[in-house]
Design a protein around this motif. Structure first.
Motif, PDB file in Angstrom:
ATOM      1  N   ALA B 341       6.535  -5.482   7.556  1.00  0.00           N
ATOM      2  CA  ALA B 341       6.183  -6.417   6.389  1.00  0.00           C
ATOM      3  C   ALA B 341       5.154  -5.395   5.678  1.00  0.00           C
ATOM      4  O   ALA B 341       5.321  -5.456   4.554  1.00  0.00           O
ATOM      5  CB  ALA B 341       5.713  -7.858   6.733  1.00  0.00           C
ATOM      6  N   ARG B 344       6.916  -2.650   3.896  1.00  0.00           N
ATOM      7  CA  ARG B 344       8.043  -3.106   2.444  1.00  0.00           C
ATOM      8  C   ARG B 344       7.131  -3.728   1.497  1.00  0.00           C
ATOM      9  O   ARG B 344       7.380  -3.392   0.390  1.00  0.00           O
ATOM     10  CB  ARG B 344       9.025  -4.279   3.083  1.00  0.00           C
ATOM     11  CG  ARG B 344      10.345  -3.459   3.828  1.00  0.00           C
ATOM     12  CD  ARG B 344      11.071  -4.575   4.333  1.00  0.00           C
ATOM     13  NE  ARG B 344      10.641  -5.747   5.003  1.00  0.00           N
ATOM     14  CZ  ARG B 344      10.397  -6.987   4.811  1.00  0.00           C
ATOM     15  NH1 ARG B 344      10.876  -6.994   3.323  1.00  0.00           N
ATOM     16  NH2 ARG B 344       9.807  -7.819   5.519  1.00  0.00           N
ATOM     17  N   ILE B 353       1.957  -9.759   1.627  1.00  0.00           N
ATOM     18  CA  ILE B 353       2.411  -9.829   3.056  1.00  0.00           C
ATOM     19  C   ILE B 353       3.280 -10.996   3.580  1.00  0.00           C
ATOM     20  O   ILE B 353       4.461 -10.835   4.004  1.00  0.00           O
ATOM     21  CB  ILE B 353       1.404  -9.567   4.244  1.00  0.00           C
ATOM     22  CG1 ILE B 353       0.617  -8.283   3.931  1.00  0.00           C
ATOM     23  CG2 ILE B 353       1.686  -9.776   5.758  1.00  0.00           C
ATOM     24  CD1 ILE B 353      -0.663  -7.901   4.616  1.00  0.00           C
ATOM     25  N   ALA B 356       6.621 -10.743   2.160  1.00  0.00           N
ATOM     26  CA  ALA B 356       7.398  -9.637   2.777  1.00  0.00           C
ATOM     27  C   ALA B 356       7.955 -10.363   4.054  1.00  0.00           C
ATOM     28  O   ALA B 356       9.105 -10.112   4.491  1.00  0.00           O
ATOM     29  CB  ALA B 356       6.395  -8.442   3.259  1.00  0.00           C
ATOM     30  N   LEU B 357       7.066 -11.380   4.625  1.00  0.00           N
ATOM     31  CA  LEU B 357       7.596 -11.789   5.798  1.00  0.00           C
ATOM     32  C   LEU B 357       8.581 -12.910   5.630  1.00  0.00           C
ATOM     33  O   LEU B 357       9.479 -12.852   6.362  1.00  0.00           O
ATOM     34  CB  LEU B 357       6.383 -12.518   6.716  1.00  0.00           C
ATOM     35  CG  LEU B 357       5.212 -11.474   7.452  1.00  0.00           C
ATOM     36  CD1 LEU B 357       4.136 -12.277   7.843  1.00  0.00           C
ATOM     37  CD2 LEU B 357       5.875 -10.739   8.520  1.00  0.00           C
ATOM     38  N   SER B 360      11.742 -11.298   5.345  1.00  0.00           N
ATOM     39  CA  SER B 360      12.094 -10.126   6.363  1.00  0.00           C
ATOM     40  C   SER B 360      13.313 -10.146   7.055  1.00  0.00           C
ATOM     41  O   SER B 360      13.813 -11.219   7.219  1.00  0.00           O
ATOM     42  CB  SER B 360      11.163 -10.209   7.533  1.00  0.00           C
ATOM     43  OG  SER B 360      11.200  -9.328   8.590  1.00  0.00           O
ATOM     44  N   TRP B 362      14.232  -7.822   9.415  1.00  0.00           N
ATOM     45  CA  TRP B 362      13.807  -6.532  10.238  1.00  0.00           C
ATOM     46  C   TRP B 362      14.476  -6.498  11.531  1.00  0.00           C
ATOM     47  O   TRP B 362      14.891  -7.751  12.388  1.00  0.00           O
ATOM     48  CB  TRP B 362      12.322  -6.766  10.757  1.00  0.00           C
ATOM     49  CG  TRP B 362      11.817  -5.625  11.654  1.00  0.00           C
ATOM     50  CD1 TRP B 362      12.046  -4.239  11.444  1.00  0.00           C
ATOM     51  CD2 TRP B 362      11.314  -5.781  12.662  1.00  0.00           C
ATOM     52  NE1 TRP B 362      11.356  -3.628  12.449  1.00  0.00           N
ATOM     53  CE2 TRP B 362      10.875  -4.806  13.265  1.00  0.00           C
ATOM     54  CE3 TRP B 362      10.463  -6.866  13.634  1.00  0.00           C
ATOM     55  CZ2 TRP B 362      10.112  -4.216  14.603  1.00  0.00           C
ATOM     56  CZ3 TRP B 362      10.042  -6.828  14.624  1.00  0.00           C
ATOM     57  CH2 TRP B 362       9.544  -5.537  15.182  1.00  0.00           C
TER      58      TRP B 362
END
Lengths: 319, 414, 290
Positions: B341, B344, B353, B356-357, B360, B362
């Protein structure tokens, strides 16, 4: 009758702290000190003033904590009603424990351990009953608002705790300065002599435990408002009872300022040992334990007892 | 290591303080760079908040080890690239197995300027820490806590990578049915043995409700305290009822005592099928009591055994004399989720953050979850895995895509 | 579903557990009887003794029962020094001070264990963990039977020590009236420390008997300390046979409570019987009038 001015001064001085510090850590620490001081004061009303050492204040704390949580979650009542009910429920619990133990003249270690047993019974019941959520516990919905006694700002909780702590001090001062205080002191020093002088020991001890339990219940309700989650261990676990007695004994039993001083010393000690011991797991609590022993060694009457005559030496918890 | 913030901020609303801190973490790097001439970019502070003392100490320490190993690995590989190779700096916290201490640690971490918090192993503590962290908008990744209440409170900062017990119980039942059907339905009766706190009770309640609808009869639900010093009573009842399947949901110590007492008393059901069993998929149990552990099944957190990183981490963990338990790899992967996170977000700002989470996707992790996808903070792809102890090691038996062994059910008579 | 065989088996297991509880409680009771202190460090001391057995078994390859002659004197010596150097010095005999000091010691011991040994649960592997002995309809692990027998033997030896030796006489004299004992020339401080030492030594024995069927972790003492308190008070504080019968009774109550109410709610039996006993007989089963 001693004036209440020092208590007023304390409240006044403590009031502006949230405006003076922007630090959440400091405010949180101060809130915890006030909360534990109030719990300690509750213990002190019974243990310090009446000489009845309890190892089971978790019973009252937990009753208050659960009462308000149950009322809010199951019945949808507001937190103020919950809070008032919490105090009443804890009072009822205090009356029950007090009646059972004082009626049968339990004293000293016997009284201490019977209170512990009551707290354990409460914990086990909370673990099994549906209304307390059993082992799953109770979670209050997160919904800030004055009617729910939930604050977005830490300061709200700080002032809430300050109100409780001040109330505890006023109750303690009031008891100390009235006849009840004198009678409690008489019972504490020598129950037989007090009886011979016509003190109804049962009645005065009942009054002490009811005040004590009510105040502890208020602290329990405060805990619920602050953390919103309860389980039987959090509410009724033996660690609550230990926290209740640790502060007043370190600070000085029987004195109205002892619990506050003790709570402050212990919290700061906890912070200091953590800051100083670094990363070794458990080292902070080792240091904490050592300092605790040293405090007892060098402040035998509690921190507040410096220079006070040692009058209570002969008193025993063993009865 | 345990830094206590000494910086005092001028009083400010949480919002502006958040900006200020975001500024210190991200912006200072940019400001300082020309002056210090190619100095290292400011490290990103990550709060690791676990109960490393008190009654949860073992699990808390395992979580901390896993998280620290991930941070080491990320730093060794060059830190966060999008932040100019910024290193991660752990800020350690000890919740002392108490929610209120956990909440107090959040305050300190906030002032230490952490960009995010990872913790706090137990559900009760995680409820308190996520709530406190939300006040400052600190992204909080819950590494283990399985209570579903954690992600149902509408806290925008709270993310859980692993599955909650609702889903785990559901999948455990599905797999049990599949297992039973495949073997020709030898099992019909079930006894549940669970610990008395949140995760055991919560799991048991779900199982008790769901199992009868799936053709099983629950003949006994035995709740026990922590610690329980003696399991003889429970086992004697099991002996009398002779259920086909025993389902334990409890912590390590009680699990081991239960399994050993069952063996001592000669109680051998067709399966011991744990749901979040404290020891059932623990290498420690398998190593120390191989005979007791044999054939035990578990539906629990487990890594994808096809992924080389998972096996590599196991080697590293064991080289340090530790056991590779779920606490270790879940906390490890929680840190890597955060690192992704950060990468990115290109910023250590808390809001960035969180964003980004929340978005996410991922898939660089070694859990069998597929790409992450958070809905209300819960990683929707998270799944438990069924394992069975076979030939002295822990094999995956479900899901079929990456099963390493075929289940042995019913277990052979000794 | 409650067949008589389960009931009997449960009873037998309860008695076997109760014998070990009795031994743990006797140490506590002796300390109380002589020093009039409630020793909150009792559980933590048991934990320390369990680590002692663990390392003797793991590092020296000793049999846990062969560790008894090493651990009992070692625990006793540690107890003596702990009392002389820490408890007596810090508390000066004041009871609320003792409370804090023993709480402090418990905190230090528990977290030293966390710092030194991590919090892993440790168990020892014995060749006979699954050797079972039939006692009536009950199937008892041999280790448990050995623990119960060992505990009974230790209780008998302790009784002989208190009754038939000079040390025992001195201890009883101090317990009865410490000032009078001082007047007749007994070194009261020394006897205090010896009583504490014996209390700790019983934990050394209990630890050796307990570990083969149990485990050790830094928190393991918590599970025993409340139960030991309960037994001591139930039996009558400071009463030797009170603690003994109290231990057996609590073992049985715990077992039957667990059988009828489940292992969670069943714990309530212990405290319910405790409260009931105290209300009906405030000095405990074997206590003298206050």
């Amino acid at each position: 009758m001693r004036p209440l001015a020092p208590i007023g001064l304390f409240a006044l001085l403590a009031l502006p702290l949230p405006w003076l510090t922007g630090s959440g850590t400091v405010l949180n620490l101060a809130t915890m000190v006030l909360m534990l001081a109030t719990l300690g004061q509750a213990w002190n009303l019974l243990g310090g003033m009446a000489g009845q050492f309890s190892f089971g204040h978790a019973a009252f704390f937990g009753t208050g904590a659960y009462a308000t949580a149950i009322l809010q979650i199951r019945l949808g009542l507001d937190a103020w009603t919950g809070f008032a009910t919490a105090v009443l429920a804890a009072v009822a619990m205090g009356a029950l424990v007090g009646f059972a133990s004082f009626r049968f003249r339990l004293r000293g270690s016997y009284f201490a351990l019977v209170t512990l047993a009551f707290a354990e019974v409460a914990r086990i019941l909370a673990n099994s009953l549906e209304i307390t959520g059993a082992g799953v516990g109770l979670l209050l919905p997160l919904a800030p608002g004055l009617d729910r006694l939930q604050f977005t700002d830490k300061a709200g909780y700080y002032w809430f705790a300050l109100v409780l702590c001040t109330a505890g001090l006023l109750i303690a001062a009031r008891i100390r300065d009235t006849r009840l205080g004198a009678r409690l002191a008489a019972v504490r020093e020598n129950e037989e002599a007090a009886r011979a002088l016509g003190v109804d020991a049962f009645a005065v001890k009942m009054q002490a435990i009811v005040w004590s339990a009510g105040l502890a219940g208020a602290v329990g309700a405060f805990y619920t408002q602050l953390f919103l989650y309860l389980d039987p261990h959090i509410a009724f676990g033996p660690q609550v009872s230990v926290e209740a007695l640790l502060g007043p004994i370190v600070g000085g039993t029987g004195s109205i300022w002892g619990p506050l001083l003790g709570a402050a010393v212990l919290q700061l000690l906890g912070e200091a040992t953590r800051a100083l011991t670094g990363g070794v797991t458990g080292a902070n609590l080792v240091a904490y334990g050592i300092v605790l022993v040293l405090i007892v060694r060098f402040f035998p009457d509690g921190m507040i007892g410096l220079g006070r005559p040692r009058a209570l030496d002969a008193r025993g918890v063993s009865g | 290591m345990n830094r206590i913030a000494t910086v005092s901020h001028p009083r400010s609303s949480p919002l502006s303080r958040r900006h200020l801190l975001a500024g210190t973490a991200g912006g200072v790097a940019a400001l300082a760079a020309p002056a210090l001439l190619r100095a290292q970019p400011a490290p990103v502070k990550i709060g690791l908040l676990h109960p490393v003392t008190g009654f949860l100490a073992f699990s808390g320490q395992q979580c901390r080890e896993g998280a620290l190993m991930a941070i080491e690995a990320i730093n060794a590989a060059g830190g966060i690239r999008s932040l100019g190779g910024a290193k991660l700096e752990p800020v350690l916290g000890d919740a002392q197995s108490k929610p209120e201490v956990g909440a107090a640690e959040v305050e300190k971490m906030n002032e230490a300027g952490v960009a995010a918090i990872i913790g706090a192993f137990s559900s009760a503590i995680s409820l308190a820490t996520t709530q406190s962290a939300a006040r400052y908008g600190i992204p909080h990744i819950v590494d283990v806590g399985v209570s579903d209440q954690i992600v149902q409170r509408g806290l925008a900062n709270t993310f859980r990578f692993c599955p909650g017990y609702g889903l785990i119980a559901q999948i455990a039942i599905d797999n049990l049915v599949a297992l039973n059907d495949a073997a020709g339905k030898p099992a019909r009766t079930v006894a549940i043995v669970h610990e008395e706190s949140l995760f055991g009770t919560g799991t048991a309640q779900l199982l008790q409700k769901e199992l009868p609808a799936r053709g099983f009869e629950v003949v006994e639900v035995a709740k026990h305290a922590n610690p329980t010093r003696d399991f003889t009573n429970v086992v004697l009842k099991l002996k009398a009822l002779a259920p086909d399947i025993v389902i334990p949901a409890n912590y390590y110590n009680e699990y081991v005592l239960l399994a050993r007492t069952m063996r001592q008393q000669g109680v051998r059901p067709k399966a011991i099928y744990s749901v979040l069993g404290g020891a059932a998929s623990s290498f420690k149990f398998v190593k120390e009591f191989p005979d007791d552990a044999a054939y035990i099944m578990d539906c629990n957190h487990w890594y994808d055994p096809r992924k080389a990183e998972a096996l590599e981490l196991r080697r590293k963990v064991e080289a340090r004399g530790l056991f590779y338990t779920y606490e270790v790899f879940l906390a490890h992967e929680a840190v890597r989720l955060l690192a992704d996170a950060l990468e990115r977000a290109g910023s250590a700002s808390r809001e960035r953050i969180v964003e980004a989470l929340a978005t996410s996707r991922w898939d660089g992790h070694f859990m069998p979850y597929g790409p992450t996808r958070f809905v209300n903070g819960q990683n929707e792809g998270a799944r438990p895995v069924n394992t069975q102890v076979l030939n002295g090691t822990i094999e995956v038996i479900f899901p079929a895509e990456f099963a390493s062994a075929r289940p042995v059910f019913p277990m052979p008579r000794a | 579903m409650l067949e008589p065989s389960i009931l009997t088996a449960s009873l037998v297991h309860g008695l076997a557990n109760g014998a070990v509880y009795a031994l743990v409680a006797l140490g506590l009771s002796l300390v109380y009887g002589v020093l009039h202190i409630i020793n909150f460090a009792h559980g933590a001391l048991l934990m320390a003794a369990l680590y002692g057995v663990y390392f003797l078994v793991e590092r020296l390859g000793l049999d846990p029962y062969a560790a008894i002659p090493i651990l009992v004197p070692a625990a006793g010596a540690a107890g003596y020094l702990l009392h002389r150097w820490v408890v007596a010095k810090a508390s000066r005999g004041r009871e609320e001070a003792v409370l804090l000091v023993t709480l402090g010691i418990a905190l230090v011991l528990e977290n030293l264990a966390v710092a030194l040994f991590r919090s892993d649960t440790r168990t020892i592997e014995t060749g006979w963990a699954f050797a079972m002995v039939a006692v009536g309809p009950a199937l008892l692990p041999a280790a448990k039977l050995a623990a119960a027998a060992g505990a009974l033997l230790a209780v008998a030896l302790l009784w002989a020590l208190v009754r038939a030796t000079d040390l025992g006489r001195a201890i009883r004299a101090v317990a009865k009236d410490r000032e009078a004992a001082r007047l007749v020339g007994i070194d009261v401080e020394h006897v205090f420390a010896l009583a504490f030492a014996i209390g700790t030594a019983t934990l050394g024995a209990a630890a050796c008997l307990l570990l083969p069927t149990y485990y050790v972790s830094p928190q393991v003492g918590h599970g025993f300390v409340l139960i030991a308190f309960t037994i001591v008070v139930l039996g009558g504080m400071g009463s030797f046979w009170g603690a003994f019968w109290g231990g057996l009774l609590i073992g049985v109550v715990e077992s039957l409570g667990g059988l009828f109410l489940g292992e969670s709610l069943g714990q309530i039996g212990i405290f319910a019987i405790f409260i009931a006993t105290l209300l009906l007989r405030p000095t405990g089963l074997f206590g003298r009038a206050v």
